[in-house]
Design an enzyme around this catalytic site. Structure first.
Site, PDB file in Angstrom:
ATOM      1  N   LYS A 325       0.758  -1.189   0.052  1.00 44.28           N
ATOM      2  CA  LYS A 325       0.036   0.143  -0.059  1.00 44.28           C
ATOM      3  C   LYS A 325       0.862   1.260  -0.017  1.00 44.28           C
ATOM      4  CE  LYS A 325      -2.729   1.846   3.672  1.00 44.28           C
ATOM      5  NZ  LYS A 325      -3.580   1.520   4.535  1.00 44.28           N
ATOM      6  N   SER A 326       1.981   1.277   0.693  1.00 47.93           N
ATOM      7  CA  SER A 326       2.613   2.566   1.136  1.00 47.93           C
ATOM      8  C   SER A 326       3.459   2.749  -0.304  1.00 47.93           C
ATOM      9  CB  SER A 326       3.642   2.421   1.826  1.00 47.93           C
ATOM     10  OG  SER A 326       3.184   1.918   3.194  1.00 47.93           O
ATOM     11  N   ARG A 426      -8.656  14.111  12.611  1.00 49.49           N
ATOM     12  CA  ARG A 426      -7.218  14.009  12.913  1.00 49.49           C
ATOM     13  C   ARG A 426      -6.343  15.068  12.905  1.00 49.49           C
ATOM     14  NH1 ARG A 426      -7.641   9.033   9.695  1.00 49.49           N
ATOM     15  NH2 ARG A 426      -5.295   8.776   9.308  1.00 49.49           N
ATOM     16  N   SER A 471       7.618   9.250  13.103  1.00 54.82           N
ATOM     17  CA  SER A 471       6.595   9.123  12.200  1.00 54.82           C
ATOM     18  C   SER A 471       6.808   9.255  10.946  1.00 54.82           C
ATOM     19  CB  SER A 471       5.617  10.273  12.381  1.00 54.82           C
ATOM     20  OG  SER A 471       4.454  10.494  11.437  1.00 54.82           O
ATOM     21  N   ASP A 619       2.641  -4.669  12.499  1.00 60.02           N
ATOM     22  CA  ASP A 619       1.080  -5.414  11.943  1.00 60.02           C
ATOM     23  C   ASP A 619       1.170  -6.920  11.871  1.00 60.02           C
ATOM     24  OD1 ASP A 619       0.275  -2.837  11.653  1.00 60.02           O
ATOM     25  OD2 ASP A 619       1.425  -2.747   9.507  1.00 60.02           O
ATOM     26  N   ARG A 650      -5.525  -4.938  19.521  1.00 56.62           N
ATOM     27  CA  ARG A 650      -5.320  -6.243  18.820  1.00 56.62           C
ATOM     28  C   ARG A 650      -4.878  -7.298  19.935  1.00 56.62           C
ATOM     29  NH1 ARG A 650      -2.512  -4.347  13.478  1.00 56.62           N
ATOM     30  NH2 ARG A 650      -4.332  -4.148  12.309  1.00 56.62           N
ATOM     31  N   ARG A 692      -6.807  -7.969  10.050  1.00 57.65           N
ATOM     32  CA  ARG A 692      -5.676  -8.919  10.409  1.00 57.65           C
ATOM     33  C   ARG A 692      -6.064  -9.965  11.461  1.00 57.65           C
ATOM     34  NH1 ARG A 692      -1.587  -6.472   7.289  1.00 57.65           N
ATOM     35  NH2 ARG A 692      -1.582  -4.162   7.703  1.00 57.65           N
TER      36      ARG A 692
END
Ligand code: NAP
EC number: 2.5.1.19
Length: 739
Positions: A325-326, A426, A471, A619, A650, A692
């Protein structure tokens, strides 16, 4: 039975719309009595005979007498004369409305006849109709699931508005309120202009010498496109004359754009044609999704999907999982700014990358596709972006908004970045503050939140920035701003973050100086178009790495997997647990390392997961917990606080899911302890909408002793399109229900 909303509804003009409304009101028993007047006595007789109305009246006054709702349903140009007949008979308490296709004209007619718009005059327009006219075409279902626009004035009587709204809702319609001016502008663009073009086109072709042949050979597209040219000429003549100003504005706009296309064809300007057509195609697809009630990217949350897995199986085959995706996302950004044509293959059509793609189209970049993962970007060069016509809408993509903020800070035009509701909450201060230190001028809404208004034409100066929090988005944002800044821009990170931006800049020939935890770029360079075969996403590959490790007699090859050192924690951890993963055919694509991975069954053992691997596998832990449950000996995870604040907690959700299969574990403040060698039973697991977690339990089925059912799996299709098919093809006995 409904309690009637009105005692007596008077419909003036018993044609298609008036007749359909009367019939719906009667069918739904929304009024005690429905009467009508029409200048054609035959139509009135037919209305009674067809059961459309209760009573036919012989004059407007007779119909309006005693009515608590009067609906004017005549062609718009006849409205004023009809209102003059209504006025003497209309009670003070009655609501007066209409169904006309233009609204300023109705308001003007009311003002001409009554002197002012009273509080019970509420203009209306059902967005439903047909090419047929007259009472014989009346259909009580006409408004079901269609919109009705009401355009109340400021002084409207609230109770009357609610009553009229309830009436339309009772007929199955959805009611929207907007201003008269806005209604007329919107309808001029979306309804009136297309009708004008259809009438004009058919008329032009009918006038050609070969007209019969032209129509004979016309394809289905022509039939679809010109369907509305069979609409009622009188009605449309009225509409164009009544909505003159708004219609003229859109005709002028359209004529200019048509002239531009004509010039492009004359001068063989293929790039211009491609730009317009691909922008239109994307807009039409977007529109189709909106029409079917879906968001920009299919909103999978609306559907309930359940995975059902039968126990056992082994994993075999040779597969490629979807693209990263990135990297997909950044390939669009850099491809747009490069000189030349960039070809991207294996592109993941995720929300972030599609939002970015649309934004660059809005800034004049021609982008073909995506077509089966293939995108062709006609780069405009580092200084080639054009001012967008309106705000850039970035959907839900925080990545896009932060990266764009950097990229747009030094453009010669102003931009406004907006997003959906959740993105609008955000905070963007993390990027706005350092950008301001470089000389950018950015306004945010309260609390540093979107929309971001970026004032262009600023001279940026490079800075050195020590990121307070690690980040990748902030780092990427500043490096992209640095491409346009005077001197060097450098960013130091407190902990390693993903470095896809740095690598892809190098892949496009832009030097990034990297030393330790610091990356820097010098402004003023150029990017060269590249070919990018987007590496398969290692986070998606992880499910198959664990699956083939824990299932007996497995031998699975995963092709073209991205091996970025900031992402390979899952491979390192599985290898420490004793997994058999061979890294083959290592190579570099667009600055990113990739390899093929061959995984075979292995006896895994529990380990203390090294803390330095945690950020590199953040992840992948849900599926690693499944590996841990199947391993021999205890596995301990520490230093993973971040996992407790992801899409779900998670760690807790995984522990609950494992418990549902009879697997014990102990959740700690920053991790989990999973005793190994446990038997996995069958059971029902709630994924809490976390893709996930859903996929991890699909993997667990390979070692389970009973059927596993996982609820709330719709999100899987967004992050990993084709997961169910690929899992089934390689050996997981999975079925998705409710897709
Ligand atoms: P229609 O089927 O032709 O009905 C209009 C009716 O009004 C006809 O029966 C007509 O009679 C009658 N009429 C005309 N002038 C009159 C007068 N002075 N006094 C009394 N009756 C009169 O048209 P429609 O499609 O229902 O359209 C009605 C309104 O709805 C229009 O304002 C239109 O803009 C609007 N509208 C239409 C659609 C659509 O798709 N058709 C959609 C939304 C809104 P004659 O037969 O003698 O002319």
């Amino acid at each position: 039975m409904n309690t009637p909303l009105f005692q007596r509804v008077a419909v003036i003009g018993l044609g298609l719309i008036g007749g359909s409304l009367a019939a719906a009101i009667r069918q739904q028993q929304l009024a005690v009595e429905v009467v009508a007047y029409d200048r054609e006595a035959d139509d009135l007789r037919a209305g009674v005979a067809l059961g459309v109305i209760d009573t036919a009246e012989t004059s407007v006054a007779a119909a309006v007498q005693g009515a608590d709702l009067v609906v004017v349903a005549v062609p718009v140009r006849a409205t004023e004369a009809v209102l003059a007949e209504i006025r003497p008979a209309l009670s003070d308490q009655a609501i007066l409305t209409d169904v006309g296709s233009t609204k300023a004209s109705f308001v003007a007619a009311v003002e001409a006849v009554f002197g002012q718009l009273g509080p019970r005059v509420i203009p209306g327009h059902p967005i439903a109709g047909s090419e047929k006219s007259g009472v014989h075409a009346a259909n009580p279902e006409l408004f079901a699931n269609h919109k009705v626009i009401l355009t109340p004035a400021e002084g409207v009587d609230g109770a009357s508005f609610e009553r009229l709204k309830s009436l339309w809702e009772g007929c199955g319609a959805r009611v929207l309120a907007m201003s008269v001016g806005y209604h007329d502008e919107v309808l001029a663009a979306t309804s009136h202009l297309p009708h004008l073009i259809a009438f004009s086109l058919v008329d032009t072709l009918a006038g050609e010498d070969q007209n019969m042949d032209i129509f004979r050979y016309a394809a289905g597209g022509f039939r679809d496109f010109t369907r509305i040219a069979a609409s009622d000429p009188v009605m449309w003549h009225d509409i164009f004359l009544s909505n003159r100003d708004a219609v003229l504005r859109v005709i002028d706009h359209f004529s200019r754009d048509l002239d531009q296309l004509r010039d492009a064809i004359e001068h063989q300007d293929g790039a211009m044609l491609l730009r317009v057509f691909s922008r239109a195609k994307a807009a039409r697809e977007h529109f189709t999704k909106m029409l079917s009630g879906q968001a920009y990217v299919t909103d999978m949350n609306q559907k309930q999907v359940t995975f059902r897995m039968q126990p056992g199986g082994s994993m075999n085959g040779d597969i490629r999982v979807p693209g990263d995706k990135s990297i997909s996302h950044r390939s669009i950004m850099l491809g747009a700014l490069a000189d030349g044509v960039t070809e991207v293959r294996g592109f993941l059509e995720g929300e972030d990358s599609l939002a970015t793609l649309q934004a660059f189209r809005d800034m004049g970049v021609t982008i073909e596709g995506p077509d089966n993962g293939h995108v062709r970007i006609h780069g405009v060069g580092i200084d080639g972006l054009q001012a967008p016509r309106g705000p850039l809408y970035l959907g839900n993509s925080g990545t896009a908004m932060r990266l764009f903020a950097g990229l747009l800070a030094a453009q010669p035009f102003d931009t406004e970045l907006t997003g959906d509701e959740s993105l609008s909450r955000r905070p963007m201060g993390r990027v706005a503050d350092p950008l301001r230190a470089m000389g950018a001028v950015i306004d945010t809404a309260e609390g540093g939140r979107p929309p971001l208004k970026i004032h262009g034409s600023q001279a940026l100066t490079g800075i050195h920035y020590e990121m307070p929090v690690a980040s990748a988005q902030v780092k990427s944002c500043l490096l992209l701003a640095g491409l346009y800044a005077e001197g060097a821009t450098s960013v130091t990170e407190p902990a390693p973050t993903r470095d896809h931006t740095e690598r892809m800049l190098e892949g496009f020939g832009y030097h990034v100086h990297r030393k330790g935890a610091t990356s820097s770029v010098s402004g003023g360079g150029r990017l060269t178009a590249s070919e990018i075969d987007v590496p398969a996403d290692i986070s998606s590959a992880a499910f198959f790495l664990v699956a083939a490790s824990i299932a007996p007699e497995s031998d699975l090859t995963l092709r073209h997997v991205g091996m970025n050192p900031t992402r390979v924690g899952v491979i390192n951890i599985l290898r420490l647990m004793g997994a058999s993963i061979e890294v083959l055919n290592e190579r570099e694509i667009g600055g990113e390392p990739v390899a093929d991975l061959r995984v075979r069954s292995a006896t895994l053992r529990g380990i203390d997961i090294p803390e330095d691997q945690v950020p590199l596998a953040i992840d992948e832990f849900p599926v690693l917990f499944v590996a841990a449950a199947c391993a021999e000996g205890e596995t301990v995870l520490r230093g993973a606080e971040e996992l407790r604040v992801k899409e779900s907690d998670r760690i807790q959700v995984m522990a609950d899911g494992l418990a549902a299969l009879g697997v014990e574990s102990t959740v700690t403040a920053d991790g989990i302890v999973i005793p190994g060698g446990q038997r996995l039973g069958g059971g029902t697991v709630d994924s809490h909408g976390d893709h996930r977690i859903a996929m991890s339990f699909a993997v667990a089925s390979l070692r389970a002793e009973g059927e596993i059912v996982v609820n709330d799996c719709a999100n899987v299709a967004t992050s990993f399109p084709g997961f169910v098919e690929l899992a089934r093809e390689t050996g997981i006995q999975i079925a998705a229900e409710g897709e």
